[in-house]
Design a protein around this motif. Structure first.
Motif, PDB file in Angstrom:
ATOM      1  N   LEU A  22     -17.626  -2.791 143.187  1.00 31.99           N
ATOM      2  CA  LEU A  22     -18.126  -1.418 143.293  1.00 31.99           C
ATOM      3  C   LEU A  22     -17.237  -0.578 144.207  1.00 31.99           C
ATOM      4  CD1 LEU A  22     -22.020  -1.738 143.587  1.00 31.99           C
ATOM      5  CD2 LEU A  22     -20.704  -0.812 141.676  1.00 31.99           C
ATOM      6  N   ALA A  23     -16.711  -1.209 145.245  1.00 32.33           N
ATOM      7  CA  ALA A  23     -15.888  -0.478 146.217  1.00 32.33           C
ATOM      8  C   ALA A  23     -14.501  -0.151 145.683  1.00 32.33           C
ATOM      9  CB  ALA A  23     -15.757  -1.296 147.502  1.00 32.33           C
ATOM     10  N   ASP A  52     -24.357   8.300 147.874  1.00 32.12           N
ATOM     11  CA  ASP A  52     -23.895   9.394 147.021  1.00 32.12           C
ATOM     12  C   ASP A  52     -22.374   9.345 146.924  1.00 32.12           C
ATOM     13  OD1 ASP A  52     -23.931  11.593 145.403  1.00 32.12           O
ATOM     14  OD2 ASP A  52     -24.895  12.950 146.833  1.00 32.12           O
ATOM     15  N   GLY A  53     -21.852  10.042 145.931  1.00 31.13           N
ATOM     16  CA  GLY A  53     -20.408  10.137 145.783  1.00 31.13           C
ATOM     17  C   GLY A  53     -19.788   8.999 144.993  1.00 31.13           C
ATOM     18  N   PHE A  98     -18.429   6.251 145.817  1.00 30.87           N
ATOM     19  CA  PHE A  98     -18.662   4.871 146.248  1.00 30.87           C
ATOM     20  C   PHE A  98     -20.152   4.537 146.354  1.00 30.87           C
ATOM     21  CE2 PHE A  98     -14.499   6.171 147.760  1.00 30.87           C
ATOM     22  CZ  PHE A  98     -13.707   5.126 147.328  1.00 30.87           C
ATOM     23  N   ARG A  99     -20.958   5.266 145.642  1.00 31.72           N
ATOM     24  CA  ARG A  99     -22.405   5.050 145.678  1.00 31.72           C
ATOM     25  C   ARG A  99     -22.760   3.602 145.351  1.00 31.72           C
ATOM     26  NH1 ARG A  99     -26.907   8.504 142.221  1.00 31.72           N
ATOM     27  NH2 ARG A  99     -28.753   7.457 143.073  1.00 31.72           N
ATOM     28  N   GLY A 100     -23.618   3.015 146.186  1.00 31.83           N
ATOM     29  CA  GLY A 100     -24.046   1.637 145.985  1.00 31.83           C
ATOM     30  C   GLY A 100     -23.303   0.629 146.836  1.00 31.83           C
ATOM     31  N   VAL A 101     -22.167   1.019 147.386  1.00 35.79           N
ATOM     32  CA  VAL A 101     -21.366   0.107 148.213  1.00 35.79           C
ATOM     33  C   VAL A 101     -22.047  -0.122 149.557  1.00 35.79           C
ATOM     34  CG1 VAL A 101     -19.174  -0.178 149.432  1.00 35.79           C
ATOM     35  CG2 VAL A 101     -19.200   0.746 147.108  1.00 35.79           C
ATOM     36  N   GLU A 102     -22.053  -1.370 150.013  1.00 38.43           N
ATOM     37  CA  GLU A 102     -22.610  -1.720 151.312  1.00 38.43           C
ATOM     38  C   GLU A 102     -21.517  -2.258 152.228  1.00 38.43           C
ATOM     39  OE1 GLU A 102     -25.906  -4.365 150.893  1.00 38.43           O
ATOM     40  OE2 GLU A 102     -26.941  -3.080 149.427  1.00 38.43           O
ATOM     41  N   GLY A 103     -21.631  -1.932 153.525  1.00 44.94           N
ATOM     42  CA  GLY A 103     -20.642  -2.410 154.481  1.00 44.94           C
ATOM     43  C   GLY A 103     -20.924  -1.867 155.861  1.00 44.94           C
ATOM     44  N   LYS A 104     -19.883  -1.721 156.656  1.00 43.82           N
ATOM     45  CA  LYS A 104     -20.017  -1.190 158.008  1.00 43.82           C
ATOM     46  C   LYS A 104     -19.140   0.053 158.159  1.00 43.82           C
ATOM     47  CE  LYS A 104     -21.021  -5.651 160.171  1.00 43.82           C
ATOM     48  NZ  LYS A 104     -20.610  -6.641 161.205  1.00 43.82           N
ATOM     49  N   VAL A 105     -19.659   1.030 158.906  1.00 39.59           N
ATOM     50  CA  VAL A 105     -18.915   2.271 159.126  1.00 39.59           C
ATOM     51  C   VAL A 105     -17.816   2.029 160.148  1.00 39.59           C
ATOM     52  CG1 VAL A 105     -19.065   4.676 159.874  1.00 39.59           C
ATOM     53  CG2 VAL A 105     -20.951   3.647 158.597  1.00 39.59           C
ATOM     54  N   ALA A 106     -16.639   2.560 159.857  1.00 40.49           N
ATOM     55  CA  ALA A 106     -15.505   2.408 160.777  1.00 40.49           C
ATOM     56  C   ALA A 106     -14.552   3.580 160.607  1.00 40.49           C
ATOM     57  CB  ALA A 106     -14.774   1.099 160.493  1.00 40.49           C
ATOM     58  N   ILE A 145     -15.769   8.766 153.732  1.00 40.21           N
ATOM     59  CA  ILE A 145     -17.176   8.900 153.348  1.00 40.21           C
ATOM     60  C   ILE A 145     -17.873   9.849 154.317  1.00 40.21           C
ATOM     61  CG2 ILE A 145     -19.371   7.716 152.946  1.00 40.21           C
ATOM     62  CD1 ILE A 145     -17.387   6.640 151.041  1.00 40.21           C
ATOM     63  N   PRO A 146     -18.425  10.968 153.843  1.00 44.13           N
ATOM     64  CA  PRO A 146     -19.164  11.870 154.740  1.00 44.13           C
ATOM     65  C   PRO A 146     -20.413  11.184 155.292  1.00 44.13           C
ATOM     66  CG  PRO A 146     -18.666  12.942 152.642  1.00 44.13           C
ATOM     67  CD  PRO A 146     -18.372  11.480 152.468  1.00 44.13           C
TER      68      PRO A 146
END
Length: 206
Positions: free
Chosen positions: A133-134, A162-163, A165-173, A196-197
């Motif tokens: 997905l990513a 949204d956008g 990459f909708r549905g992608v899971e991970g960590k913000v960095a 990603i906003p």
């Protein structure tokens, strides 16, 4: 875990035109193969023609070819082919298929089997689907990154709602000065989405 399996692309052989849809199967696992000399597309063609679902992560990039700036498609993780297959079929591809003599297992160097050898790497299914997905958009800003390039904002897991990459899971960095979501592919490495906003991100409650 990613749940948008209906959005996964069909595997398609460029040489035979054969297509294979991803269908969950309790007998199959996600094996990682290494194709020498950059022959990932050839490997994928042969596996797909044999009715095996395969995936190669790619992205678009701008390069100069013969003095002209061109948009080209390149492999995101060099030499790696991901295949959804059984242990027996994986063994056949690597050891008993002459046409795939350039294909080898990508081994798990963090574990040992009963013979004290590193086993072939198998990626957990949910993790693999999240990785697809990513990267399926082939966006030019997707990156295969090293840990030192990643500056995590927190240890919390998030989901893109949204956008592109909708549905992608991970960590913000922060990567390359931008807010992105980092996806982990066990024993292989880290993949960064494009920017990603904050409004497109939701924290996953434990």
């Amino acid at each position: 875990m990613a749940d948008s399996t209906h959005n996964l692309p069909e595997a398609k052989s460029q040489t035979t035109g054969a297509t294979v849809r991803y269908e969950p199967d309790p007998e199959k696992r996600w094996y990682v193969f290494r194709a020498s000399y950059g022959r990932v597309d050839k490997a994928a063609d042969l596996l797909t023609a044999d009715d095996t679902y395969t995936y190669i992560a790619k992205r678009y990039a701008w390069k100069y070819l013969r003095g002209k700036r061109c948009r080209v498609l390149e492999v995101l993780i060099p030499n790696l082919v991901f295949a959804y297959t059984t242990a027996e079929q994986a063994e056949t591809y690597v050891k008993r298929t002459p046409e795939l003599s350039f294909l080898t297992y990508y081994y798990n160097h963090f574990e040992q089997d009963e013979e004290k050898k590193n086993p072939p790497l198998i990626v957990p299914e949910g993790e693999m689907l999240n990785f697809i997905l990513a990267t399926v958009s082939m966006n030019e800003h997707i990156m295969f990154v090293q840990p030192e390039q990643v500056h995590y904002k927190s240890g919390e897991r998030v989901k893109v709602v949204d956008g592109l990459f909708r549905g992608v899971e991970g960590k913000v960095a922060r990567v390359a000065g931008q807010q992105r979501v980092i996806v982990t592919l066990s024993k292989v490495g880290l993949i960064s989405t494009a920017y990603i906003p904050t409004a497109f991100i939701e924290k996953i409650e434990k």
